[in-house]
Design a protein around this motif. Structure first.
Motif, short mmCIF file in Angstrom:
data_model
loop_
_atom_site.label_atom_id
_atom_site.label_comp_id
_atom_site.label_asym_id
_atom_site.label_seq_id
_atom_site.Cartn_x
_atom_site.Cartn_y
_atom_site.Cartn_z
N GLY A 1 35.26 6.83 -4.29
CA GLY A 1 34.84 8.18 -4.64
C GLY A 1 33.60 8.29 -5.48
N LEU A 2 33.05 7.18 -5.98
CA LEU A 2 31.85 7.22 -6.82
C LEU A 2 30.63 6.77 -6.03
N SER A 3 29.48 7.36 -6.34
CA SER A 3 28.23 6.96 -5.70
C SER A 3 27.11 7.10 -6.72
N ILE A 4 26.00 6.42 -6.44
CA ILE A 4 24.84 6.45 -7.34
C ILE A 4 23.64 6.99 -6.59
N ASN A 5 23.02 8.00 -7.16
CA ASN A 5 21.74 8.50 -6.67
C ASN A 5 20.67 7.89 -7.56
N GLN A 6 19.99 6.87 -7.04
CA GLN A 6 19.10 6.06 -7.87
C GLN A 6 17.67 6.18 -7.39
N SER A 7 16.85 6.88 -8.18
CA SER A 7 15.44 7.05 -7.82
C SER A 7 14.55 6.01 -8.47
N GLY A 8 15.07 5.26 -9.45
CA GLY A 8 14.29 4.25 -10.14
C GLY A 8 15.19 3.13 -10.58
N ASN A 9 14.68 2.30 -11.49
CA ASN A 9 15.46 1.15 -11.94
C ASN A 9 16.77 1.59 -12.59
N GLY A 10 17.81 0.80 -12.40
CA GLY A 10 19.14 1.14 -12.87
C GLY A 10 19.18 1.39 -14.36
N GLY A 11 19.95 2.40 -14.76
CA GLY A 11 20.09 2.74 -16.17
C GLY A 11 19.06 3.70 -16.69
N SER A 12 18.04 4.03 -15.87
CA SER A 12 17.07 5.03 -16.30
C SER A 12 17.67 6.41 -16.09
N ASP A 13 16.98 7.43 -16.60
CA ASP A 13 17.52 8.79 -16.50
C ASP A 13 17.46 9.33 -15.08
N THR A 14 16.85 8.57 -14.15
CA THR A 14 16.82 8.98 -12.74
C THR A 14 17.85 8.21 -11.92
N SER A 15 18.75 7.52 -12.60
CA SER A 15 19.85 6.82 -11.93
C SER A 15 21.14 7.51 -12.36
N THR A 16 21.72 8.30 -11.46
CA THR A 16 22.86 9.15 -11.81
C THR A 16 24.09 8.77 -11.00
N ILE A 17 25.20 8.61 -11.69
CA ILE A 17 26.49 8.35 -11.04
C ILE A 17 27.16 9.68 -10.74
N TYR A 18 27.69 9.82 -9.53
CA TYR A 18 28.36 11.06 -9.13
C TYR A 18 29.81 10.78 -8.74
N SER A 19 30.64 11.77 -9.05
CA SER A 19 32.04 11.76 -8.61
C SER A 19 32.44 13.21 -8.34
N ARG A 20 32.96 13.45 -7.15
CA ARG A 20 33.39 14.79 -6.76
C ARG A 20 32.28 15.83 -6.94
N GLY A 21 31.04 15.38 -6.70
CA GLY A 21 29.91 16.28 -6.75
C GLY A 21 29.31 16.50 -8.11
N PHE A 22 29.80 15.82 -9.13
CA PHE A 22 29.32 16.02 -10.49
C PHE A 22 28.77 14.73 -11.06
N ALA A 23 27.73 14.86 -11.89
CA ALA A 23 27.22 13.70 -12.60
C ALA A 23 28.27 13.20 -13.58
N VAL A 24 28.50 11.90 -13.60
CA VAL A 24 29.48 11.30 -14.50
C VAL A 24 28.83 11.13 -15.87
N GLU A 25 29.42 11.78 -16.87
CA GLU A 25 28.89 11.70 -18.23
C GLU A 25 29.94 11.26 -19.25
N ASN A 26 31.16 11.06 -18.80
CA ASN A 26 32.24 10.68 -19.72
C ASN A 26 32.44 9.17 -19.68
N TYR A 27 32.10 8.52 -20.78
CA TYR A 27 32.27 7.07 -20.89
C TYR A 27 33.10 6.77 -22.14
N GLN A 28 33.99 5.80 -22.00
CA GLN A 28 34.81 5.36 -23.11
C GLN A 28 34.80 3.84 -23.18
#
Length: 834
Positions: free
Chosen positions: A209-236
């Motif tokens: 269910g997770l995918s990455i929309n990656q426009s540049g090198n990994g970990g930059s602000d243009t590399s976004t993880i998505y789940s169910r249509g939303f950017a993943v921002e919750n990390y623990q």
């Protein structure tokens, strides 16, 4: 009775124990065995043999195996005999609840590899496993007619499994996957090792269910993880939320050597996060010290001069084993399929656990991660030429300037104190302070469109951002059970607080006075010209973000089959960004946003159809203040909404195989949608708010043991995001994904050959308004095939080969730039256990 004659069910359970390679790891010894006195026999009055099938209440505290067996024998009214040397230095996690004698003894001995023989009079004898039994990972028999396997716990290291027995990320309660009324995936230590996953980004690509929309090198602000249509921002990390709305994608660089597993909860997780998006939560669980000595040294080499060395050592630090420690160290250096790009990583992790008393456990530790990248690019080259034709770049062509870099370090210190209050309740206090330091000088060739004849028309975007955020976290909770209306129920309640702050310089972005950003000919560009512009600091920024919350959740057993899970979190949130400009002609800003008393409720039902299958449903609300700006510079109002999920789950072979089917709908207002080609006043992407949006979808997942020596993870996910008029949103994220990875161990071949393989498929993605003619760019659906093989050369030395993107599929990782996915590559690793 000989092991060959046990039932088919027993053989299935046998297979779930570690394979020969992992057995060698689990049995590795660092140093001499530690002394522990033990009476030759633990003698109490024996009970009748038939009493072993009758459940009774056990309450045995964690501690030495000797004390645990004494408590078991006294409660069960049976004798347990052993030699002093057999359980020397061993520990037990203890036990609480109603079990038969066989079940109780099995759990007390979990991980010990001891053989249990039940005599006709009901007494027990402990014996060491034979060499054949140890090498074949056989389950240990209790008698000819009653054979049980070893159940999984929360820790996945050493189990050889692709699933876990317990997770608490969704509700705060320690529940099995089947008992949790939300979609749960767990990337175990075995799965991480099998696929050679070393970075969080690598792991995310394998998660259902997770995918990455990656426009540049990994970990930059243009590399976004998505789940169910939303950017993943919750990390623990260990259940402690990382609080920083400013720059969360940097966490994607986290190295996986530190972690036992990563638990992923898809959907809204307001109960454990309070404020957050309804996409997913990724909870990284650190490795713990082991009761038995073990050390492993791994050396890996691969494509593009990939070099990685990893050392992991753990074991008791005192003779009694009441103090244990673990150290992990990693060094990595690699080039890339992208020209000029280079990475270097350094990782250190240390933790000590101490049993201060039989009821008190103290853990203290720290970790350090450093990630440096040269010729770092925030984007790929343009998709189109000046004439509107599709640009034809090689996957190795770099958009990064030779002087661009990304330097990141993260250091954290943590302490956890767990206190057993009585037989049924315990308190846990967690303190954590983490410090991120990042400094990124940005330079990438994405301005303009090239002339296909001359290579002219291109220029650099440039800038810099750096900061040293410090987060201090506290969590105090009480967890346990209570009786009501003749049934036992579970509860957890607590208080949490996170504070993040930093002071840093602000720098101009993208364009600079007296600097010509043009590139003469992009087709022979080496990244050197134009040189780096002068980037003097233009402002001073003070950033503070704070969140406090009280929370609680209950699992009420309304009947033998029905469980009701209720919970709520009440949060206060505050974010202040104060900018003082050095230029007196620029007006200073002081933005402060607060949200008080935000209530995030959660309700879930789980109904057991039988011993294996259950139905569930859940509801939660969504609230997330947003740092996305409109094109006028205003913050978008907080995201608000509700999420519904229903489904069915099943568990087989003592929860070693989990199945799940979920259907969900998320309704939200103020969803931030990027406006293509438009920037906000701060130089970042501009967004607009969409209200009345709906996200619908379903997910199917299977993970764990399918048959003896056969582990697998398979999933299919479909997700559609629509605005209030039914038009599709987030078309740059795949609607459909299918993921499969499986391994099988052929024990008849030499020392046991493990073969594995998998495929990841995603449907097409597209973006409109692209290029000089504003056309639609589409990346068609594609599939990536990975394979692996592992062979134990000796009892201590093994070799693992991983081939990724076996068919050398060429594809774009986003629809906004010509950033290609990694082509075919290979790694070969050697691991020595001692």
């Amino acid at each position: 009775m000989p092991l060959q004659t046990v039932t088919r069910r027993a053989r299935l359970l046998c297979s779930a124990l570690p394979d020969p390679l992992h057995t060698a790891i689990h049995r590795a010894v660092l140093g001499a065995a530690l002394a522990l006195p033990l009476a030759t026999a633990l003698q109490v009055q024996p009970a009748l043999a038939e009493s072993v099938v009758t459940e009774q209440e056990f309450s045995i505290a964690p501690g030495t195996l000797e004390s645990a067996l004494n408590s078991f024998a006294a409660t069960a009214g049976v004798s347990v005999s052993s030699t002093p040397e057999l359980i020397q230095g061993m520990r037990s996690a203890g036990l609480r609840g109603r079990y038969t004698n066989d079940q109780a003894l099995e759990k007390l001995l979990m991980g010990s590899r001891l053989k249990v023989v039940r005599q006709a009079n009901g007494s027990y004898s402990l014996l060491p496993p034979t060499a054949a039994e140890a090498s074949s990972n056989s389950a240990l028999e209790l008698d000819a007619t009653y054979v049980t396997g070893l159940s999984l716990g929360a820790t996945t290291e050493g189990t050889g499994s692709y699933t876990t027995g317990s997770t608490s990320t969704a509700t705060g309660l320690p529940l099995s996957i089947r008992e949790t009324p939300q979609s749960v995936s767990v990337m175990t230590r075995q799965r991480i090792d099998d696929q050679g996953l070393t970075q969080l980004n690598d792991l995310v690509r394998q998660v259902p269910g997770l995918s990455i929309n990656q426009s540049g090198n990994g970990g930059s602000d243009t590399s976004t993880i998505y789940s169910r249509g939303f950017a993943v921002e919750n990390y623990q990390v260990d259940g402690v939320q990382w609080l920083s709305s400013n720059y969360k994608s940097i966490i994607q660089s986290n190295d996986l050597a530190l972690y036992d597993r990563v638990e992923i909860i898809r959907g809204a997780t307001g109960l454990t996060n309070g404020i957050g998006t309804p996409g997913a939560t990724l909870n990284m669980i650190r490795k713990k010290p082991t009761f038995k000595p073990q050390t492993s040294l791994s050396v890996t080499g691969g494509s593009w001069d990939y070099q990685r060395t990893e050392l992991d050592t753990s074991g008791p630090l005192t003779e009694s084993g009441n103090v244990r420690g673990r150290l992990v160290g990693v060094y990595q250096d690699n080039e890339s399929y992208i020209d000029r790009f280079n990475e270097r990583k350094k990782v250190f992790y240390g933790v000590i656990e101490a049993d201060l008393t039989p009821d008190t456990l103290l853990s203290v530790g720290m970790d350090y991660q450093s990630h440096q990248a040269d010729d770092h690019a925030r984007s790929g080259l343009p998709l189109y030429n000046q004439d509107g034709s599709l640009a034809d770049w090689s996957d190795s062509d770099s958009a990064g300037a030779a002087w661009a870099y990304s330097n990141r370090t993260f250091t954290s210190g943590f302490a956890t104190l767990e206190q057993r209050l009585n037989e049924r309740w315990k308190a846990k206090l967690t303190l954590n302070q983490g410090r991120y330091e990042y400094d990124e000088v940005i330079g990438y060739a994405a301005s303009g469109f090239p002339d296909p004849a001359t290579g002219a028309g291109m220029g650099l975007w440039a800038g810099r951002w750096e900061a040293k955020p410090v987060q201090t976290s506290l969590d105090l909770n009480f967890a346990g059970s209570f009786d009501l209306f003749g049934r036992e129920h579970d509860a957890v309640f607590g208080y949490s607080q996170q504070d993040t702050e930093y002071r840093t310089n602000g720098y101009p972005l993208w364009r600079f006075a007296d600097w010509d950003n043009s590139i003469d000919n992009i087709y022979n560009w080496d990244g050197q010209d134009p040189g780096k512009p002068a980037m003097p600091a233009t402002s001073r920024i003070d950033y503070e973000e704070a969140q406090t919350a009280v929370y609680g959740s209950l699992r009420l057993r309304a009947s033998d089959a029905l469980s009701v899970i209720l919970g709520a979190r009440v949060s206060d949130w505050e974010n202040t960004v104060k900018t003082d400009y050095y230029d007196p002609t620029s007006a200073d800003t002081d933005d402060k946003r607060t949200e008080t008393g935000v209530v995030t409720p959660f309700a879930g039902l789980v109904y057991d159809l039988d011993d294996n299958w259950s139905l569930y449903g859940s509801y939660t609300s969504i609230f997330k203040p947003q740092s996305n700006m409109t094109e006028t510079g205003n913050y978008i109002d907080p995201l608000e909404g509700v999420g519904y999920e229903v489904g069915s789950k099943a568990a087989f072979f003592d929860d070693r195989l989990n199945l799940g089917l979920a259907l969900y709908q998320i309704e939200q207002d103020n969803l931030a949608v990027a406006i293509p080609g438009v920037l906000a006043p701060d130089g970042n992407q501009a967004y607009k708010a969409e209200s009345g949006t709906k996200t619908r979808g379903f997910e199917v997942e299977v993970s764990g043991e399918l048959a003896p020596d056969w582990e697998a993870s398979a999933s299919f996910s479909r997700n559609i995001v629509q605005d209030s008029d039914g038009n599709k949103l987030n078309t740059n994220v795949a609607q459909n994904t299918a993921k499969l990875f499986t391994t099988y161990t052929l024990r008849s071949i030499g020392n046991g050959l493990t073969l594995g393989g998998g495929v990841n498929w995603q449907s097409e993605i597209y973006s409109d308004g692209m290029g000089p003619l504003g056309v639609r760019f589409t990346q068609d659906d594609y599939a990536l095939v990975d394979v692996m093989a592992r062979y134990p050369l000796t009892e201590q030395l093994s070799a693992t080969l991983n081939l990724n993107n076996l068919l050398d599929e060429e594809y774009y990782t986003s629809t906004s730039s010509s950033y290609y996915g990694t082509p075919r590559n290979a790694t070969l690793g050697l691991r020595f256990n001692f």
